[in-house]
Structure formats: C-alpha cells, structure tokens
Scaffold this motif. Structure first.
Motif, PDB file in Angstrom:
ATOM      1  N   CYS B 300       0.814  -1.225   0.000  1.00 13.76           N
ATOM      2  CA  CYS B 300       0.000   0.000   0.000  1.00 13.76           C
ATOM      3  C   CYS B 300       0.843   1.268   0.000  1.00 13.76           C
ATOM      4  O   CYS B 300       1.916   1.288   0.579  1.00 13.76           O
ATOM      5  CB  CYS B 300      -0.838   0.069   1.278  1.00 13.76           C
ATOM      6  N   PRO B 301       0.277   2.346  -0.561  1.00 17.57           N
ATOM      7  CA  PRO B 301       0.865   3.655  -0.284  1.00 17.57           C
ATOM      8  C   PRO B 301       0.637   3.994   1.197  1.00 17.57           C
ATOM      9  O   PRO B 301      -0.292   3.457   1.805  1.00 17.57           O
ATOM     10  CB  PRO B 301       0.066   4.602  -1.185  1.00 17.57           C
ATOM     11  N   LEU B 302       1.441   4.860   1.770  1.00 13.82           N
ATOM     12  CA  LEU B 302       1.227   5.246   3.174  1.00 13.82           C
ATOM     13  C   LEU B 302       0.061   6.230   3.267  1.00 13.82           C
ATOM     14  O   LEU B 302      -0.134   7.065   2.383  1.00 13.82           O
ATOM     15  CB  LEU B 302       2.493   5.876   3.760  1.00 13.82           C
ATOM     16  N   PRO B 303      -0.720   6.135   4.333  1.00 13.76           N
ATOM     17  CA  PRO B 303      -1.857   7.050   4.489  1.00 13.76           C
ATOM     18  C   PRO B 303      -1.392   8.432   4.964  1.00 13.76           C
ATOM     19  O   PRO B 303      -0.372   8.547   5.634  1.00 13.76           O
ATOM     20  CB  PRO B 303      -2.692   6.361   5.567  1.00 13.76           C
ATOM     21  N   ASP B 382      -8.562   8.806   5.039  1.00 18.59           N
ATOM     22  CA  ASP B 382      -7.209   8.582   4.535  1.00 18.59           C
ATOM     23  C   ASP B 382      -6.993   7.166   4.035  1.00 18.59           C
ATOM     24  O   ASP B 382      -5.968   6.867   3.422  1.00 18.59           O
ATOM     25  CB  ASP B 382      -6.196   8.851   5.656  1.00 18.59           C
ATOM     26  N   SER B 383      -7.910   6.277   4.364  1.00 19.86           N
ATOM     27  CA  SER B 383      -7.707   4.867   4.001  1.00 19.86           C
ATOM     28  C   SER B 383      -9.044   4.140   4.011  1.00 19.86           C
ATOM     29  O   SER B 383     -10.041   4.664   4.517  1.00 19.86           O
ATOM     30  CB  SER B 383      -6.751   4.204   4.988  1.00 19.86           C
ATOM     31  N   SER B 430      -5.248   4.065  -8.467  1.00 20.70           N
ATOM     32  CA  SER B 430      -5.629   5.379  -8.981  1.00 20.70           C
ATOM     33  C   SER B 430      -5.927   6.392  -7.875  1.00 20.70           C
ATOM     34  O   SER B 430      -5.861   7.588  -8.114  1.00 20.70           O
ATOM     35  CB  SER B 430      -6.834   5.247  -9.921  1.00 20.70           C
ATOM     36  N   HIS B 431      -6.240   5.921  -6.668  1.00 23.26           N
ATOM     37  CA  HIS B 431      -6.588   6.878  -5.620  1.00 23.26           C
ATOM     38  C   HIS B 431      -5.447   7.202  -4.668  1.00 23.26           C
ATOM     39  O   HIS B 431      -5.557   8.138  -3.878  1.00 23.26           O
ATOM     40  CB  HIS B 431      -7.812   6.400  -4.836  1.00 23.26           C
ATOM     41  N   GLY B 432      -4.386   6.425  -4.713  1.00 21.78           N
ATOM     42  CA  GLY B 432      -3.223   6.731  -3.877  1.00 21.78           C
ATOM     43  C   GLY B 432      -3.472   6.632  -2.386  1.00 21.78           C
ATOM     44  O   GLY B 432      -2.723   7.171  -1.585  1.00 21.78           O
ATOM     45  N   LYS B 433      -4.554   5.969  -2.004  1.00 23.25           N
ATOM     46  CA  LYS B 433      -4.814   5.743  -0.581  1.00 23.25           C
ATOM     47  C   LYS B 433      -4.659   4.255  -0.283  1.00 23.25           C
ATOM     48  O   LYS B 433      -4.984   3.428  -1.118  1.00 23.25           O
ATOM     49  CB  LYS B 433      -6.253   6.135  -0.226  1.00 23.25           C
ATOM     50  N   PRO B 434      -4.217   3.912   0.909  1.00 25.09           N
ATOM     51  CA  PRO B 434      -4.150   2.482   1.221  1.00 25.09           C
ATOM     52  C   PRO B 434      -5.541   1.882   1.333  1.00 25.09           C
ATOM     53  O   PRO B 434      -6.477   2.512   1.837  1.00 25.09           O
ATOM     54  CB  PRO B 434      -3.431   2.429   2.563  1.00 25.09           C
ATOM     55  N   MET B 435      -5.642   0.677   0.838  1.00 26.72           N
ATOM     56  CA  MET B 435      -6.891  -0.061   0.878  1.00 26.72           C
ATOM     57  C   MET B 435      -6.520  -1.457   1.338  1.00 26.72           C
ATOM     58  O   MET B 435      -5.767  -2.156   0.671  1.00 26.72           O
ATOM     59  CB  MET B 435      -7.452  -0.089  -0.543  1.00 26.72           C
ATOM     60  N   LEU B 436      -7.020  -1.821   2.506  1.00 29.30           N
ATOM     61  CA  LEU B 436      -6.678  -3.124   3.066  1.00 29.30           C
ATOM     62  C   LEU B 436      -7.918  -3.983   3.113  1.00 29.30           C
ATOM     63  O   LEU B 436      -8.959  -3.568   3.633  1.00 29.30           O
ATOM     64  CB  LEU B 436      -6.164  -2.958   4.496  1.00 29.30           C
ATOM     65  N   GLY B 437      -7.810  -5.192   2.591  1.00 27.46           N
ATOM     66  CA  GLY B 437      -8.923  -6.117   2.683  1.00 27.46           C
ATOM     67  C   GLY B 437      -8.772  -7.014   3.897  1.00 27.46           C
ATOM     68  O   GLY B 437      -7.673  -7.186   4.425  1.00 27.46           O
TER      69      GLY B 437
END
Lengths: 491, 491
Positions: B300-303, B382-383, B430-437
């Motif tokens: 992930c990118p950092l939040p 932010d995430s 595309s959104h540059g936010k972290p997304m964790l499943g």
C-alpha cells in the motif's frame, strides 16, 4: 444446569424433525431460496414444507400455499419474507399450532420508523400463541452434527464440538470456511440471534451447556440485554463447560458500530470485563482467539497449574517462551529424571533446557512419541507445548535413505504419518495433561490434519498456542473460584 | 543509504553466480545433502561445485575433492561440515580466493567448552583472507527472485517482496509454507544469521534497504549485538523502506530461552522499544503480525492520516470498528457527498454510517467497484478497510438466476472473478490511498487469491487488518519524525 435439553426453547430450533419455510421460491436470488438451498445441500434428513402463495413446487419439493394447508404441524417455521407480511405469517403459524420460529427478516427494532412497533407486534403474536423464536434480523441456525443448516450459505464442514451464539448477523456463516480450514470442523450448533426479541444469549448458553455434542461455547457479544439471566446461566454452565466470549462493543468506535447494527446499546469495556469474570467466562480479544480458545478447551483436559514444558525443533523457541511469559505461563527447569531420560534421544547440539530445543533428533520420529512422552512424565510440569514442523518430503527422504523402494514410499509415508499422529493423541489421553501443538503449517500438511483429526489441537503460531494455554489455566482458575463461591449471582 | 547494492558484503551471498558446497554427499540424511537438494530443487541457475573428499559425483553433479581443485573461484562457499573441520576448510577457501561464505555448521559460541575459541579461530582466518561470512550456526539464505535457496528445505514459493533477516536458526525455512499459504509469495531475500560472528543484522538492513526486489523488511531479533550500527542502518533505511521487528527476548522466560539458543544476551523489553522507536522501526508482537505488517506496508501507499472508512457485508462491522478503535484508527462520518453517491447502490436495510454495513447490495458486484470507489473518494478519510466475503457459489447462483447456460457458467465465473479483482486493484492504484482487505476466507478461495495476486492485500481478520492499518499510520509518523530530525543517531 438444564438437566433435559429437550426442555430448552431452542431444542426444536436446533433439532427440528420437520420444518416449514416461508419465503423460498424458485428465484435463486432471493434470500429465502438460499436458505432452503443450504438446508437441502447440507443434507437435512427431516421433512421440509415450503410455503409459497403461487408456486406448486419449490426447488423440486411440493409446496403449500399457506400455513393452514400444511399436512402436519412442523416443529419449526423459518420466515424469510418481506417485513410487512411477517406478522400475519407468524399468526398463521400460531393458528396452525407451530410453536417455534426463526425470523430471518430484517426491518424491526434495528431500524427507525415503524421498526420498533413492528417488533412489539410480533412479540405479542408469539406470546398469544406460545411461540418461541429467534430473530428477527438473524441468519438462522446450523447444526453440523445433524447436517441441519438453515442459514443462507451451504457448508461443507464436518461435525464439530464448538457451540456458538452470535449477536452479529451472518457471522456464523462467515466462519464455516474458516473453522473447516483451520480445525477441520464446523459448529456443533451455531445460533444467530439478531434482535433477540424473544430468545436471547442466556437461552443459548443454557442450551449449549446441555448439548452433548458441544464441548466449548463461543459467544459473539455486541451487548447483553438481560444481565441477571446471562450471568446466572453462564455461572451454572461454566462450572462444567468452558465459555469464551468475544465482546466487540468495547471501544467507543465499536460501540457506535454496534448501535447501528442491531439496535442494542453496548456498555463500557470494563463493565463487561467484570461481568465475564464473575460469570466464569474467558474473554477473547479477537475472533481468532475466541476459536483458538474454544478449540483448545474442547480438546484438552484442564491443567492443574501454570507450569509448561515446550518442545521445539530449532527455530523460534524464544518466540514460544516469550509468548508463554506474556500469557502468565511458567517454564520450570526439567527434572533430573527427565534430563536423564532425554539423553538417549537428543543430539549434542540440542539445548536440554526448557524450551527443549531439539535442532535435529537422531531419529525424527522420536519427536512424535519418545520425547513428548518423557516430557509429559515430568512431575514438575502441568502441560506441554509442542512445535510441529514435519513434512511429507522429510519422511520421503528418510525412507529413501533407508533404501525403501520408490514404489512403496507413498504408501509407507501415509502409514507413518497416521501412526505418528495417533501416537501423539494417545499420549495426551494417557497422561491427562493438556498438550497443545503449534505450527506455521496448516491442514494442507498431512501431519497437521492428522494430528487435529486424532484430537491433538494444533494452533497457528507459538503466540496463539501460548495464549490458548493461558485460557486453559484461566478456565481452571475461574472454575475453582466459582465452585468455592456459594453466593447467588449479582448484577 | 547504500547506493550500490553490489558493494554490500551480502551481495555475493544473496546473488552468487557460482557456489561451492562443502558437506553435501549422496547420503540423503545429511544436512549438507539437504542444502544441495534445496538448491537444485528450487532451480538455481548458477554454477554449482560440490566438494567431497571421496565422491566423484554428488547428487549427479561432478564433485571436486578439495577447494584447491575447483576449476574457478566461486562467488560463495557454503560450509555444512562437522565442527572440527570448518576452520581448515575456510582456510582452504581463502587460499583458493573465495571471499564469501555461509557457515551452517553449529558448535561455536552458542555452546560451552571449546565453542567460543573455535569461533575466534574462524574469525581470524576470515580476517586474514578477507572473507565475509554469515553464521556459524545458521541456515543459509533464500532468494525467491533468483530461485536461489541454500537452506535445507526446498520451497515452492513464488517471488515475493518481503526481505527478512532472522537470528533464529531455521525460522526462515519454517515460514516458506506459511507465506505461500497466506500471501502467495516467498521472501524477496531471507537471511539466517546464526551467531553473527561476522555479518550481522545491521549489514542485512543495509543490503535489504538497497535491494530492488524488497519492499518491506522483517527482522526476527533475539538480541542486537552492535547497537550503534543497527540504529544507524535502520534510521537510514526506514526513511524510504519500512522495517518491522519482532523481538522475542522481551519477557524473562523469552530471555532465558534466547540465551541458550544462540548465546547472545537479550536486553530488557523497554530498552528495545526505545531502540526501535528511534530507529524508525515498527514493532510487531508476534510472527503473524510481523508478516501482516510487512505485507500491508509492501502493498500500500502510506496514508496521510489515521482516518479510515470501513466497508462491510453484515457480520462483524462491530469487530472491525472495535479493532480500529484499539489500533488508534479514527472512523469519521461519511461526507454528505459520499452519502448522496451511495444512495443508488445500497438497500434500505444497510447502515450508511461508518462502518458502511451493506448487508445485501442490489448488485453484488457493486461491492468490488462502485462502492469502494465512492468511499475512496471521500475527502474526510485517509484509508479504506474492506471486508471480503465472496464465494464462487455466490457468483454461480447469480449467473444461474440470470439464465446463463450451465455449460458457460464456469468460464464466466472465472472471468468475473478476475475482472472484479483487477478492478479493486486499479482503484487503489488510482486513488493513492491504502486499501486493506480482510476476510476469514483464505487463498483457497479464488477471490482472495485473485485480490492478493493483483496487489490488494487481504489479511486474515478484522483485528489483523486494523492492526496492519495502524502499522501503516505508524510508519508515516515515524518517517516524518526521522525526516525532521537531523541529529546523528545516539545509542
């Protein structure tokens, strides 16, 4: 303690001989159809009566147009209908003489507007007809022992020994694959409670306490509605059967989420801590911990104290020891008798402290029998933790080096694994001490599956095994404390 | 920061073009044979020279009777011999011109008696010949990107992005199956350090910091030997690459276990806490947490901050919210723009608070694209944490209900799953936010494997996802703090 399980209001809900289902059709995208599909797929052996206003057959079973037309009075009605026709359906069930229901439909006290009034209405109808029910806004029930699965998701789980009551919607269904993948089993019985308009957590505790298939009870709690009854039921049951609770309303953010979910108000974290302690309930801090604890508690005898020995295979004895330290487990030194007996089995590189770090054993198979047996005999220890790192490849290589012909290796590997696993299980049975395994391997590894299927609990990491052992120690302690106290429960 | 990775003493150890192996034979039960077997099985493409006093061929490769006879000067010597002939072998390697070694053999400073003197002897020989080495008492190295596995256990892991340095013996090998089963990958490079007579943890941090295949660094620490160098290396590297440490010597019991394991003395828990903080290192409390954190940090990118939205599917939004609360994650309310956009997708039973509890979506596939996209666009967050509960059976049923012919369903299910998984991955990019499943399902479920293989990290429970998100937030915070501070490191 409930002496006769058939007196529980949950008896016909968990073990119905016949069911009527309202809301199943031949439209695969409807929730009611999913419920009937799960019932059929999982192999329920009782009689099934779909009720549908238009369809003559539903999923290839003869259907009836209304409750009054049913050819018998089924034990249980399962209602998965639009909110506005639930009340009249429940009334028709009452008129027919049906006395148990699962109301899956949502749109009652958990929503605003007319929701709470609708819930009062169905409660009044149930009282009038003496109907006991779970829900509304729930996901039904699953009983892996009876192959009865009235949730919306079919399950391939084998019969299991963990009983569950959950206040969170579809939580029990979401655990089917998890429990099977992790422990090779499903719920003995799992209840989804929804809004608890009638039957609640306290009823489930009493039912599962009396259920002969259930060896440990898991509770997923968002809020406790009847505090006194909850505590009384838990105090009675936890004297003989472990109860583990996962409470999710503790933090402020969790509390807000629960409020919006089933309409119940969660209390402060510390209050629940106190309630659990006085009820003899072990508290888990995550879903994984809840099931790890139940699995270990349902598999092992309780330890007499908190002194454990650890048997490891190089790699991370420190992690296991450290985790024990953090879980209140003591690691005594090995007795001189144990040291003497071990000498024949361990190489000079091995550490014969506790943890016993075997690096390489002279004969890898000693790891499964001779060595744990010596450790279980140590009178200074109450339990044994064993790290399992064995692969088919290792056994294969050992057989190759012994000159076993290639054509025979596969069959011999299978036999050896089965022998090793049953011998570990026999050790636990004969010594009466808990023995917990841990491994980073999962059930795709035949040793891990073999150990688990023979009754040896194997958990997913040293930390998780140490915490589960901590739960066993805690269970002993809580049970003694409850047994000593004769005072009635107070809220 | 090390600008050129080839200047690291670990370069030829992790990426040798040719190796000599001492101790492999045709006896399958010897450790040296297992190491060569792993090298061959995993598909190393460099040149291999077994050295054996008697055998002409070892595992079907031409062997040489001593180092002096080798036809070239290999990049690396791997020594898996009895303790008493390690020194003379290392000297022979030095005479031949070999400048890197892995000394697997045990029996040095970690044992009593002559052990420490033997270790001093090999250090002196290495100094004389300018040899840099890992070990003794270690398990070698694995580089999944180069298919170079010089540990004793072959691995079927796919190339991965987590780099590892471990002070615990065979820990890295024990994680092969775990990482593959959990995340579908192995170590970018994993080092087993053993006694650290020469190369140590600080060297590994610098190497992995410069390694282009490594996106996050995991450290399994029993004790830090060179405090100043460790902190300096970590402070440099953690400015651009996350480092996660699991320290096992913290509790008293853990400390005693470590002492007996590699002969190093562990320090007090709080001291290590301080060292990690000033070095920009994120601390993990278990092996599972260490890899969860590395996996999330490498994906992930950092939040920008600690405000998260949670998307759930009924079942346990409370657990996710509660876990966030405990991990210091804030759950802001949805913006009015978000509420407006969501209206088209969610049923009236859904809670459009945070967590967004979707119960059933009108179109299940919205769950993978339209809805997370709306949530990622919310400027107040932010995430995003997303609960994944999708099964092939669900897609199957949906297709059946749409009237898709049975013969086409399997292929369509496969395409749909692939489409969904790539669209989730595209959202994060595309959104540059972290997304964790998070999901209680594992990689045996094709959605989970598909999401992970497309770069979307999916963790094993809401608690674990929340803690991993906490690690991302912590990483941002530590990095900013380090960047602000211009003072030199102090021990």
């Amino acid at each position: 303690m409930m002496s006769d399980i058939s007196k529980s209001p949950l008896y016909q809900i968990a073990r119905p001989e016949s069911i009527a289902i309202f809301g199943a059709s031949n439209n695969f995208s409807s929730m009611g159809t999913s419920v009937l599909n799960a019932i059929l797929t999982d192999g329920y052996e009782g009689r099934i009566f779909p009720v549908h206003p238009k369809e003559k057959r539903v999923l290839n079973i003869g259907a009836y147009s209304r409750a009054g037309d049913l050819p018998e009075v089924p034990d249980l009605a399962i209602i998965v209908l639009p909110t506005k026709i639930v009340a009249e359906t429940l009334r028709a069930c009452g008129e027919k003489g049906i006395r148990r229901a699962i109301i899956v439909t949502a749109g009652f006290s958990e929503v605003g507007g007319e929701g709470p009034a609708r819930q009062e209405e169905i409660k009044a109808i149930a009282r009038k007809y003496n109907i006991r029910f779970t829900g509304p806004n729930c996901i039904g029930v699953v009983n892996s022992q009876m192959k009865f699965n009235a949730t919306f998701l079919s399950s391939t789980c084998r019969p299991g020994f963990i009983g569950m009551a959950s206040q969170s919607g579809s939580f029990i269904t979401q655990m089917f694959d998890y429990l099977e993948a992790r422990f090779g089993q499903g719920f003995s019985t799992g209840f989804s409670l929804g809004n608890e308009a009638d039957i609640d957590m306290a009823d489930c505790i009493r039912y599962l306490g009396a259920c002969p298939d259930t060896r440990a009870i898991a509770l997923y709690i968002e809020s406790i509605r009847r505090g006194r009854e909850f505590i009384e039921a838990a105090r009675e049951v936890s004297l003989t059967k472990p109860i583990v609770a996962f409470y999710v309303g503790g933090s402020e953010t969790g509390k807000r989420a629960c409020l919006s979910h089933t309409g119940a108000l969660a209390g402060p974290d510390r209050l629940y801590d106190g309630v659990f302690k006085q009820s003899g309930i072990i508290r888990a801090r995550s879903v994984e911990e809840m099931f790890d604890f139940c699995y270990a508690l349902g598999s092992c005898p309780l330890p007499k104290g908190k002194r454990a020995l650890i048997q490891t295979h190089s790699g991370g004895p420190g992690a296991a020891a450290d985790a024990c330290g953090r879980s209140g487990i003591e690691l005594p030194a090995l007795s001189s008798a144990t040291l003497e007996k071990l000498r024949a089995y361990v190489p000079h590189t091995a550490s014969v402290k506790n943890p016993v770090d075997l690096t390489f054993t002279k004969n890898p198979l000693d790891y499964f029998k001779a060595i744990p047996e010596i450790l279980l005999e140590d009178e200074g220890a109450d339990s044994l933790l064993v790290y399992f790192l064995a692969t088919e490849a290792m056994v294969n290589r050992a057989l190759e080096s012994l000159g076993v012909p290639e054509a025979e290796i596969d069959a011999q590997v299978k036999t050896i694994i089965e022998d090793q696993c049953t011998s570990v299980a026999a050790l636990m049975a004969s010594h009466g001490k808990p023995m917990l395994g841990f491994s980073f391997l999962n059930r795709q590894n035949p040793f891990i599956a073999g150990l688990q299927d023979n009754g040896v609990p194997v958990l997913a990491s040293p930390e998780r095994a140490a915490r589960a052992l901590g739960a066993l120690v805690e269970c002993s302690r809580l049970r003694e404390k409850l047994a000593r106290s004769k005072r009635p429960a107070s809220v």
